[in-house]
Design an enzyme around this catalytic site. Structure first.
Site, short mmCIF file in Angstrom:
data_model
loop_
_atom_site.label_atom_id
_atom_site.label_comp_id
_atom_site.label_asym_id
_atom_site.label_seq_id
_atom_site.Cartn_x
_atom_site.Cartn_y
_atom_site.Cartn_z
N ARG A 73 72.90 47.19 -8.58
CA ARG A 73 73.16 45.77 -8.33
C ARG A 73 73.82 45.53 -6.97
NH1 ARG A 73 72.74 42.07 -11.72
NH2 ARG A 73 72.97 43.44 -13.52
N HIS A 117 70.67 25.33 -14.30
CA HIS A 117 70.57 25.89 -15.65
C HIS A 117 70.03 24.81 -16.59
CE1 HIS A 117 71.38 28.61 -18.92
NE2 HIS A 117 71.92 27.60 -19.58
N ASP A 149 80.10 31.21 -9.79
CA ASP A 149 81.26 32.11 -9.66
C ASP A 149 80.90 33.44 -10.32
OD1 ASP A 149 81.52 31.65 -12.36
OD2 ASP A 149 83.33 30.43 -12.20
N ASP A 153 76.65 31.33 -15.59
CA ASP A 153 76.46 29.89 -15.86
C ASP A 153 77.81 29.18 -16.05
OD1 ASP A 153 73.71 30.37 -15.77
OD2 ASP A 153 73.61 30.77 -17.91
#
Ligand code: GRF
Length: 210
Positions: A73, A117, A149, A153
């Site tokens: 990642r 979202h 952040d 979500d």
């Protein structure tokens, strides 16, 4: 008719993994003059055959492919962040980007990452939000554009648009009506952020002149 107030010049970096209808809606808003001063600097995908990436190429917009599969990642996010910085991106717009962002990526663009979202957050975070809402039996559904952040979500909300759930709905029809709202909500949110005339009080987006 009055022309819209010019926004501070803002270069968008759009991150997507799939269909790209939110990206197309943002591009249409720019083309049709609803986001003065805003331009798309680059569309980045982590999926080679994402239809949204092909659409961006057809539209003559700069694109970049950074395949995430098989990569750590942090390494992947560092590549994407470097790409966005090379394109001098001011505001990152996640538009169906199916990746959790590393804290390092979030820190590289403080309060400069938006996500959309398909639920009225904080209800139904995560995957299949429209189906979650339908199965739960909510009477009002919708979408949220929020700052990103470190939590999924979760960041401060910029725009929400709500719709009624109809008795005749199924998860598919509900998702389609939410998507139509998403396409409006993202443009509204970009306009509200690109101008820079706002502050975040606690979790609340507040216009500066209000
Ligand atoms: C949208 O429903 C968005 O809310 C969610 O992923 C979907 C992306 O759709 N994050 P598209 O690729 O923009 O058409």
């Amino acid at each position: 008719m009055e022309s819209p107030t010019p926004l501070r010049a803002t270069r968008l970096g759009i991150l997507l993994s799939g269909r790209g209808s939110n990206f197309v809606a943002i591009a249409a808003s720019i083309r049709e003059g609803r986001l003065p001063g805003v331009e798309i600097a680059v569309v980045v995908s982590n999926v080679a055959d994402a239809p949204g990436l092909a659409t961006a190429r057809e539209m003559g917009i700069a694109t970049a492919l950074h395949i995430s599969k098989g990569k750590g990642r942090e390494a992947h996010d560092a590549d994407v962040a470097a790409c966005l910085q090379a394109h001098q991106v001011d505001l990152v717009c996640l538009a169906g980007y199916m990746r959790l962002l590393s804290p390092q990526f979030v820190a590289a663009f403080p309060r400069r990452i938006l996500n959309i979202h398909p639920s009225l957050l904080p209800a139904f975070p995560g995957l299949e939000a429209q189906e979650q809402a339908f199965v739960y039996g909510v009477k009002t559904a919708g979408c949220t554009v929020h700052f990103v952040d470190e939590e999924l979500d979760h960041g401060p909300i910029v725009v929400q648009r709500a719709i009624a759930v109809l008795e005749s709905d199924d998860p598919h029809s509900l998702a389609a009506r939410i998507l139509a709202e998403e396409h409006k909500a993202y443009t509204e949110a970009i306009a509200m952020v690109a101008g820079g005339d706002y502050e975040i009080r606690g979790r609340r987006y507040v216009k500066r002149d209000s």
